[in-house]
Write an enzyme that holds these catalytic residues in place. Structure first.
Site, PDB file in Angstrom:
ATOM      1  N   ASP A 139       0.529  -8.236  -4.843  1.00  0.00           N
ATOM      2  CA  ASP A 139      -0.430  -8.575  -3.782  1.00  0.00           C
ATOM      3  C   ASP A 139      -1.114  -9.920  -3.987  1.00  0.00           C
ATOM      4  OD1 ASP A 139       0.145  -6.096  -2.628  1.00  0.00           O
ATOM      5  OD2 ASP A 139      -1.405  -5.107  -3.826  1.00  0.00           O
ATOM      6  N   LYS A 165       1.949 -13.323  -1.709  1.00  0.00           N
ATOM      7  CA  LYS A 165       3.335 -13.826  -1.644  1.00  0.00           C
ATOM      8  C   LYS A 165       3.793 -13.975  -0.200  1.00  0.00           C
ATOM      9  CE  LYS A 165       4.753 -10.329  -4.098  1.00  0.00           C
ATOM     10  NZ  LYS A 165       3.467  -9.702  -4.422  1.00  0.00           N
ATOM     11  N   GLY A 206       4.268  -4.618   0.326  1.00  0.00           N
ATOM     12  CA  GLY A 206       3.593  -4.865   1.604  1.00  0.00           C
ATOM     13  C   GLY A 206       3.176  -6.317   1.616  1.00  0.00           C
ATOM     14  N   HIS A 207       3.866  -7.134   2.402  1.00  0.00           N
ATOM     15  CA  HIS A 207       3.604  -8.571   2.439  1.00  0.00           C
ATOM     16  C   HIS A 207       2.971  -8.926   3.777  1.00  0.00           C
ATOM     17  CE1 HIS A 207       7.058  -9.195  -0.704  1.00  0.00           C
ATOM     18  NE2 HIS A 207       6.062  -8.469  -1.157  1.00  0.00           N
ATOM     19  N   GLN A 256       6.264  -7.228  -5.592  1.00  0.00           N
ATOM     20  CA  GLN A 256       5.406  -6.799  -6.698  1.00  0.00           C
ATOM     21  C   GLN A 256       5.007  -8.012  -7.553  1.00  0.00           C
ATOM     22  OE1 GLN A 256       8.525  -4.622  -6.321  1.00  0.00           O
ATOM     23  NE2 GLN A 256       7.252  -3.745  -4.739  1.00  0.00           N
TER      24      GLN A 256
HETATM   25  P1  GDP Z   1       1.682  -9.845  -1.145  1.00  0.00           P
HETATM   26  O1  GDP Z   1       2.081  -8.448  -1.359  1.00  0.00           O
HETATM   27  O2  GDP Z   1       1.740 -10.662  -2.388  1.00  0.00           O
HETATM   28  O3  GDP Z   1       2.406 -10.489  -0.002  1.00  0.00           O
HETATM   29  O4  GDP Z   1       0.139  -9.819  -0.747  1.00  0.00           O
HETATM   30  P2  GDP Z   1      -0.559  -8.835   0.319  1.00  0.00           P
HETATM   31  O5  GDP Z   1      -0.174  -9.254   1.673  1.00  0.00           O
HETATM   32  O6  GDP Z   1      -0.322  -7.421  -0.052  1.00  0.00           O
HETATM   33  O7  GDP Z   1      -2.079  -9.111   0.006  1.00  0.00           O
HETATM   34  C1  GDP Z   1      -2.608 -10.391   0.047  1.00  0.00           C
HETATM   35  C2  GDP Z   1      -3.764 -10.414   1.062  1.00  0.00           C
HETATM   36  O8  GDP Z   1      -4.425 -11.636   0.958  1.00  0.00           O
HETATM   37  C3  GDP Z   1      -3.305 -10.306   2.498  1.00  0.00           C
HETATM   38  O9  GDP Z   1      -4.268  -9.598   3.218  1.00  0.00           O
HETATM   39  C4  GDP Z   1      -3.240 -11.770   2.965  1.00  0.00           C
HETATM   40  O10 GDP Z   1      -3.421 -11.908   4.364  1.00  0.00           O
HETATM   41  C5  GDP Z   1      -4.411 -12.315   2.220  1.00  0.00           C
HETATM   42  N1  GDP Z   1      -4.356 -13.726   1.882  1.00  0.00           N
HETATM   43  C6  GDP Z   1      -3.358 -14.475   1.371  1.00  0.00           C
HETATM   44  N2  GDP Z   1      -3.793 -15.693   1.034  1.00  0.00           N
HETATM   45  C7  GDP Z   1      -5.104 -15.726   1.341  1.00  0.00           C
HETATM   46  C8  GDP Z   1      -6.150 -16.703   1.200  1.00  0.00           C
HETATM   47  O11 GDP Z   1      -5.952 -17.792   0.672  1.00  0.00           O
HETATM   48  N3  GDP Z   1      -7.396 -16.345   1.609  1.00  0.00           N
HETATM   49  C9  GDP Z   1      -7.664 -15.144   2.191  1.00  0.00           C
HETATM   50  N4  GDP Z   1      -8.886 -14.887   2.601  1.00  0.00           N
HETATM   51  N5  GDP Z   1      -6.714 -14.198   2.320  1.00  0.00           N
HETATM   52  C10 GDP Z   1      -5.472 -14.488   1.892  1.00  0.00           C
HETATM   53  P1  IMO Z   2       3.750  -6.222  -3.239  1.00  0.00           P
HETATM   54  O1  IMO Z   2       5.177  -6.722  -3.067  1.00  0.00           O
HETATM   55  C1  IMO Z   2       0.934  -4.061  -5.685  1.00  0.00           C
HETATM   56  C2  IMO Z   2       2.416  -0.564  -7.835  1.00  0.00           C
HETATM   57  C3  IMO Z   2       1.909   0.797  -7.420  1.00  0.00           C
HETATM   58  C4  IMO Z   2       1.928   1.502  -8.772  1.00  0.00           C
HETATM   59  C5  IMO Z   2       3.190   0.932  -9.423  1.00  0.00           C
HETATM   60  C6  IMO Z   2       4.424   1.810  -9.265  1.00  0.00           C
HETATM   61  O2  IMO Z   2       3.056  -5.941  -1.978  1.00  0.00           O
HETATM   62  O3  IMO Z   2       3.017  -7.116  -4.175  1.00  0.00           O
HETATM   63  P2  IMO Z   2       6.041   2.326  -7.229  1.00  0.00           P
HETATM   64  O4  IMO Z   2       5.763   2.956  -5.905  1.00  0.00           O
HETATM   65  O5  IMO Z   2       6.619   0.965  -7.153  1.00  0.00           O
HETATM   66  O6  IMO Z   2       6.814   3.224  -8.141  1.00  0.00           O
HETATM   67  O7  IMO Z   2       4.589   2.188  -7.909  1.00  0.00           O
HETATM   68  O8  IMO Z   2       3.427  -0.313  -8.801  1.00  0.00           O
HETATM   69  N1  IMO Z   2       3.025  -1.364  -6.755  1.00  0.00           N
HETATM   70  C7  IMO Z   2       2.441  -2.422  -6.196  1.00  0.00           C
HETATM   71  N2  IMO Z   2       1.217  -2.954  -6.396  1.00  0.00           N
HETATM   72  N3  IMO Z   2       1.781  -4.639  -4.830  1.00  0.00           N
HETATM   73  C8  IMO Z   2       3.028  -4.139  -4.646  1.00  0.00           C
HETATM   74  O9  IMO Z   2       3.963  -4.781  -3.926  1.00  0.00           O
HETATM   75  C9  IMO Z   2       3.393  -2.956  -5.309  1.00  0.00           C
HETATM   76  N4  IMO Z   2       4.498  -2.182  -5.329  1.00  0.00           N
HETATM   77  C10 IMO Z   2       4.274  -1.224  -6.229  1.00  0.00           C
HETATM   78  O10 IMO Z   2       0.627   0.735  -6.872  1.00  0.00           O
HETATM   79  O11 IMO Z   2       0.835   1.083  -9.533  1.00  0.00           O
HETATM   80 MG    MG Z   3       1.319  -6.541  -1.071  1.00  0.00          MG
END
Ligand code: GDP
Ligand code: IMO
Ligand code: MG
Length: 423
Positions: free
Chosen positions: A13, A16, A40-41, A224
């Site tokens: 998270d 990415k 979840g991106h 991840q």
């Molecule tokens: P990922 O799994 O690495 O793609 O990240 P996620 O989407 O799960 O979580 C990142 C969160 O940060 C999301 O809600 C994005 O919209 C948000 N985000 C990414 N870059 C920035 C930033 O520079 N500032 C803010 N406020 N939110 C950001």
């Molecule tokens: P993105 O791509 C954050 C975590 C779960 C748990 C561990 C194992 O959005 O960054 P799993 O279901 O993969 O067997 O769970 O990994 N986890 C993540 N945490 N971002 C993710 O993906 C994750 N995918 C799995 O919360 O701790």
């Molecule tokens: Mg994510």
């Protein structure tokens, strides 16, 4: 674009999705190489929010080809749902811009059920998985009893193999006291999804080989993060794939000598969702970010655990991924903080660590050694040039890049495309 591997340098998270969407502008092809719909991106286009789980985040840009590589585990019913969701939002998804590897493994309902049952059995030692069946699906792959997409689109072979797998897994589910699965129900739902996906399914290794030969620019999208890696993460509190840069090669079939650079994405602070040690976890920053409505999981909605920036971890991530460049996101999350802490070492008793100890019980005992930085206490979300950052922000970013040991090339101050600063 140089062939680029993008990895999460923390616990997932990191933002990415946003950075992939930005970098896709200069790429021809975007490839997912590992993980499944545990990811979840999030990408914002104007006010519209898209959360991608299996489909590469590059799909939101026109004229780009997205590939789901052989290293990904796919729940085909969920993938059809994701495609339909994008179509409803007028995003083009056709066999021309989405290719799915025929050797990717399937996530089946017994994987999800076993994932959930094992978590219950573990009790207080649970991993906190996303319950998407990821661990059991990769387990079957490694045990050589997995079913692949190539099986799904061969009706007789799929029925034959599925029958055997359901029989075995129903015995296991019975032992857990869980309900057995109906072969017919699983079969029919998966075959219907298979028919929908068939036009997308192909030999992606050969496709990527040809694309590499003709010098297409390829972006390898990691899911991840480094410390969720099955080998290099905080085992057993990890996911079941190689989230580090090597996973991009094995999960796509493109060899290491065709890769040009590795970009590590990291937040200006640290988050983790699920169980397992997080040395810099801190209530003050957790409360602050949650109070702003931030840091809730994009897949499960769980509140993410938050902490200060951990340079021991990010330096370790540079080591195992070979990170060349850094994209630091969520800088704006620290806009109101008076004193910002950065972990520069861990201590357990008199022993000091400058890398992540392999023993997760030792890591859980690690006490961070902090350096302090004065907060800039002013909004940064409208800044468009690095030179316009407050001096204190620049000093903070320079320090975390230096401590991480790679070059800062992208600074992100908001979820939108426009809130991205290139250095
Ligand atoms: P990922 O799994 O690495 O793609 O990240 P996620 O989407 O799960 O979580 C990142 C969160 O940060 C999301 O809600 C994005 O919209 C948000 N985000 C990414 N870059 C920035 C930033 O520079 N500032 C803010 N406020 N939110 C950001
Ligand atoms: P993105 O791509 C954050 C975590 C779960 C748990 C561990 C194992 O959005 O960054 P799993 O279901 O993969 O067997 O769970 O990994 N986890 C993540 N945490 N971002 C993710 O993906 C994750 N995918 C799995 O919360 O701790
Ligand atoms: Mg994510």
């Amino acid at each position: 674009m140089a062939n680029t591997i993008l990895v999460g340098a923390q616990w997932g998270d990191e933002g990415k999705g946003k950075i992939i969407d930005v970098l896709t502008e200069d790429a021809d092809i975007v490839v997912r190489t590992q993980g499944g719909n545990n990811a979840g991106h999030t990408v914002f286009l104007g006010p519209k929010k898209y959360v991608l789980h299996l489909i590469p985040s590059g799909i939101l840009r026109k004229k780009k080809v997205c590939v789901i590589g052989n290293g990904v585990v796919i729940d085909p019913v969920s993938l059809v749902g994701e495609i339909d969701g994008l179509l409803k939002l007028n995003i083009e998804v056709t066999p021309k811009n989405l290719l799915i590897s025929e050797t990717a493994h399937l996530v089946l309902p017994y994987h999800r059920e076993l994932d959930a049952q094992r978590e219950v059995l573990k009790g207080k030692n649970k991993i906190g998985t996303t319950k998407r069946g990821i661990g059991p699906a990769y387990g079957d792959k490694v045990s050589r009893v997995g079913l692949r997409l190539i099986d799904l689109i061969n009706p007789e072979r799929f029925a034959e193999k599925l029958k055997i797998r359901i029989k075995e897994n129903n015995e296991i589910l019975k032992a857990f006291g869980a309900k057995p699965l109906s072969f017919k129900q699983v079969h029919d739902a998966y075959r219907a999804a298979g028919d929908r996906l068939k036009p997308f399914i192909t030999n992606t290794v050969v496709y990527l080989h040809h694309a590499t030969e003709r010098k297409a620019g390829i972006l390898y999208e990691g899911a991840q993060g480094t410390f969720l890696d099955i080998d290099h993460g905080t085992y057993p509190y990890v996911t079941s794939s190689n989230t580090t840069s090597g996973g991009a090669c094995t999960g796509s079939g493109v060899p290491p000598n065709k890769m040009d650079r590795v970009v590590g994405v990291l937040k200006a602070y640290t988050t983790r969702v699920g169980e397992g040690p997080l040395p810099t976890e801190n209530a003050e920053i957790s409360d602050l970010l949650h109070g702003m409505g931030r840091e809730f999981g994009s897949t499960t909605g769980r509140a993410r655990r938050c902490g200060w920036f951990d340079a021991v971890a990010t330096r370790h991530a540079t080591m195992v991924n070979g990170i060349d460049e850094l994209a630091v996101t969520n800088i704006d999350g620290l806009d109101t903080v008076e004193n910002i802490k950065v972990c520069i070492a861990y201590r357990v008793g008199t022993k000091q660590y400058d890398h992540i100890p392999n023993d997760v019980e030792v890591l859980a005992k690690c006490v961070p050694v902090y350096a302090e930085f004065a907060g800039w206490k002013t909004p940064t979300d409208k800044i468009t040039k690095f030179k316009d950052f407050p001096a204190k922000t620049k000093a903070y970013l320079k320090a975390i890049a230096d401590l991480t040991g790679a070059k800062l090339t992208i600074a992100s101050v908001g979820p939108a495309r426009e809130q991205t600063i290139f250095l």
